[in-house]
Design an enzyme around this catalytic site. Structure first.
Site, short mmCIF file in Angstrom:
data_model
loop_
_atom_site.label_atom_id
_atom_site.label_comp_id
_atom_site.label_asym_id
_atom_site.label_seq_id
_atom_site.Cartn_x
_atom_site.Cartn_y
_atom_site.Cartn_z
N GLY A 86 -4.58 -8.13 -27.55
CA GLY A 86 -4.07 -8.80 -26.37
C GLY A 86 -2.57 -8.87 -26.33
N LYS B 284 -1.42 -4.76 -25.52
CA LYS B 284 -2.59 -4.25 -24.79
C LYS B 284 -2.51 -2.74 -24.57
CE LYS B 284 -3.71 -8.39 -22.06
NZ LYS B 284 -5.12 -8.70 -22.26
N ASN C 62 -5.02 -18.43 -21.19
CA ASN C 62 -4.78 -17.20 -20.42
C ASN C 62 -6.00 -16.81 -19.64
OD1 ASN C 62 -5.90 -14.27 -21.17
ND2 ASN C 62 -5.93 -15.51 -23.06
N ARG C 63 -5.75 -16.28 -18.45
CA ARG C 63 -6.81 -15.66 -17.65
C ARG C 63 -6.27 -14.32 -17.14
NH1 ARG C 63 -5.80 -20.54 -14.56
NH2 ARG C 63 -4.43 -20.13 -12.77
N MET C 64 -5.72 -13.53 -18.09
CA MET C 64 -5.06 -12.27 -17.73
C MET C 64 -6.05 -11.34 -17.02
SD MET C 64 -2.04 -12.90 -18.91
CE MET C 64 -1.16 -11.37 -18.84
N GLY C 65 -7.27 -11.23 -17.57
CA GLY C 65 -8.28 -10.38 -16.93
C GLY C 65 -8.09 -8.90 -17.22
N PHE C 66 -7.78 -8.57 -18.48
CA PHE C 66 -7.67 -7.16 -18.91
C PHE C 66 -6.72 -6.37 -18.01
CE2 PHE C 66 -12.19 -6.95 -20.99
CZ PHE C 66 -11.74 -7.72 -22.05
N SER D 134 -14.15 -11.70 -24.11
CA SER D 134 -13.07 -12.29 -23.32
C SER D 134 -13.67 -13.04 -22.14
CB SER D 134 -12.11 -11.22 -22.83
OG SER D 134 -11.40 -10.69 -23.92
N ASN E 125 -12.46 -13.74 -19.25
CA ASN E 125 -11.86 -13.52 -17.93
C ASN E 125 -12.37 -12.29 -17.18
OD1 ASN E 125 -10.10 -15.82 -18.31
ND2 ASN E 125 -9.07 -14.54 -19.82
N THR E 126 -13.41 -11.64 -17.72
CA THR E 126 -14.05 -10.54 -17.01
C THR E 126 -15.49 -10.96 -16.72
OG1 THR E 126 -12.65 -8.86 -18.02
CG2 THR E 126 -14.80 -8.11 -17.22
N LYS F 124 -16.25 -8.20 -31.44
CA LYS F 124 -15.53 -9.48 -31.34
C LYS F 124 -16.35 -10.47 -30.54
CE LYS F 124 -10.94 -11.32 -30.31
NZ LYS F 124 -9.54 -10.97 -30.04
N SER G 75 -12.90 -15.47 -33.87
CA SER G 75 -13.50 -15.29 -32.57
C SER G 75 -12.40 -15.04 -31.53
CB SER G 75 -14.23 -16.58 -32.17
OG SER G 75 -13.26 -17.60 -31.96
N ASN G 76 -12.84 -14.94 -30.30
CA ASN G 76 -11.95 -14.83 -29.14
C ASN G 76 -11.51 -16.24 -28.71
OD1 ASN G 76 -10.71 -13.70 -26.75
ND2 ASN G 76 -12.12 -11.98 -27.00
N THR G 77 -10.92 -16.35 -27.52
CA THR G 77 -10.50 -17.66 -26.99
C THR G 77 -11.74 -18.45 -26.54
OG1 THR G 77 -10.26 -16.65 -24.82
CG2 THR G 77 -8.28 -16.79 -26.17
N GLY H 285 -6.42 -20.08 -33.97
CA GLY H 285 -5.69 -21.27 -34.40
C GLY H 285 -5.04 -21.17 -35.77
#
Ligand SMILES: Cc1cc2nc3c(=O)[nH]c(=O)nc-3n(C[C@H](O)[C@H](O)[C@H](O)COP(=O)(O)O)c2cc1C
Length: 357
Positions: free
Chosen positions: A63, A66, A111-115, A183, A185-186, A218, A246-248, A298
């Site tokens: 991330g 990217k 974040n909500r970047m969305g790839f 993720s 955000n998708t 992941k 893990s992821n967020t 974290g």
């Protein structure tokens, strides 16, 4: 630590920008060679994982880079591996801005970047160039494993075809490959973590790519604990070499105090630490040393790394701490980890793992 223009004035200037511009400025600065150079690797921190050798167990999480623009700079900063991506089959813009929030009081990011990204063609072109440079100047470039983290587009995704296709594109370039199913955000991505679908995706990847590099999956920290045994079994039966945990998180711990805590998206950084550690402690006995476990979420210090390794992780990854601590983070964490190892009476990571076995 060698002198680095980015470690002083530029870092302060970058933090004055809004988070997304700051990220872009940091990538540009690092691409221009302004990052620090970490001290020499210490053999005591070297470790084996997923059949590969890593100079230390602290990796750059997916991330940050990217589009595979700066693996060399990140390696030079002292990370033991660099995971580029998430890359999708086609370029896409991601979600509308603002979509990246620094929760400074909580030492966290939402974040909500969305790839958002340049897509697989540009990613492959950059990694190819990196490998050529590496081959030509191998003595001058710090050698660390490079991972490629793969995802799907928001529109027109066909996971059973997209993941095998992406693996085929990066198989000759990446040292390991991460299938990102986590993720937040998708839309629909995290549903692919069901044991059945995960098994189908891994079977499709392997059918199309005999001889692929080691695969990691992941996972999200928000998975129902009751579903974990089947998911882990499907991953191992599907031939993965590692799990990234893990992821967020989409959860919001009560402890959050920053005004931006109610923004939607994935939360990372200090408030994720307990959840990520809990997930690690659930996954480790299920895996039972059959594949590697890479802990993420974290982690901020060498002591945190030591704690995750002692809880059964083979390696760790960081992202948010880099934003708060700056580019000297990997070197600092490695130094602290070495001190923790010695303090606990271990001579090396191998010695710690041997004791934990
Ligand atoms: C701004 C941002 C973008 C991210 N993008 C990705 C991504 O594209 N793919 C991915 O697998 N994880 C992504 N992550 C998640 C991180 O790789 C990591 O799993 C998570 O942030 C937890 O680690 P941390 O608490 O050390 O940040 C992103 C995290 C942040 C903060």
């Amino acid at each position: 630590m060698a002198f680095s223009p980015l470690s002083s004035l530029a870092t302060r200037l970058i933090h004055g920008l809004d988070p997304e511009h700051a990220h872009e400025a940091a990538i540009e600065a690092l691409a221009l060679g302004m990052g620090p150079t970490a001290p020499r690797d210490v053999p005591a921190l070297s470790t084996r994982c997923m059949g590969l050798r890593f100079p230390n167990p602290i990796g750059m999480a997916a991330g940050f880079d990217k589009n595979a623009r700066i693996p060399m700079a990140l390696a030079r900063m002292g990370f033991g591996h660099v995971e580029c991506g998430t890359v999708t089959p086609r370029p896409q813009e991601g979600n509308p801005k603002p979509r990246l929030f620094r929760l400074t009081e909580d030492r966290a990011i939402i974040n909500r970047m969305g790839f958002n990204g340049d897509g697989i063609d540009a990613f492959v072109a950059r990694l190819t160039r990196f490998r050529q440079l590496q081959a030509g100047r191998s003595a001058a470039i710090r050698q660390v494993p490079i991972g490629a983290n793969l995802g799907i587009n928001k529109i027109g995704a066909r996971p059973l075809e997209d993941y095998p296709y992406l693996v085929s594109r990066v198989a000759g370039l990446a040292d390991y490959i991460t299938i990102n199913l986590s993720s937040p955000n998708t839309p629909g991505l995290r549903d692919l973590q069901s044991a059945q679908t995960l098994g189908d995706i891994l079977a499709a990847v392997r059918a199309h790519n005999p001889g692929h590099p080691p695969l990691a999956v992941k996972l999200a920290p928000d998975l129902d604990p009751a579903a974990l045994p089947d998911i882990v079994a499907a991953a191992i039966e599907g031939g993965v070499a590692g799990l990234i945990v893990s992821n967020t998180t989409i959860s919001r711990p009560y402890s959050l105090s920053d005004a931006q805590a109610s923004e939607s998206g994935g939360l990372s950084g200090r408030p994720l630490a307990q959840l990520a550690l809990m997930m690690l402690r659930r996954i480790v006995p299920l895996v039972d040393r059959r594949v590697a476990v890479i802990s993420c979420g974290g982690i901020e210090s060498g002591f945190d790394v030591f704690e995750r390794l002692r809880a059964g992780a083979d390696m760790i990854q960081v992202y948010t701490a880099l934003i708060y601590h700056g580019p000297g983070l990997a070197a600092q964490m490695n130094k602290e980890l070495l001190a923790e190892l010695y303090r606990a009476g271990h001579e090396s990571i191998a010695d710690l793992k041997h004791d934990a076995a």
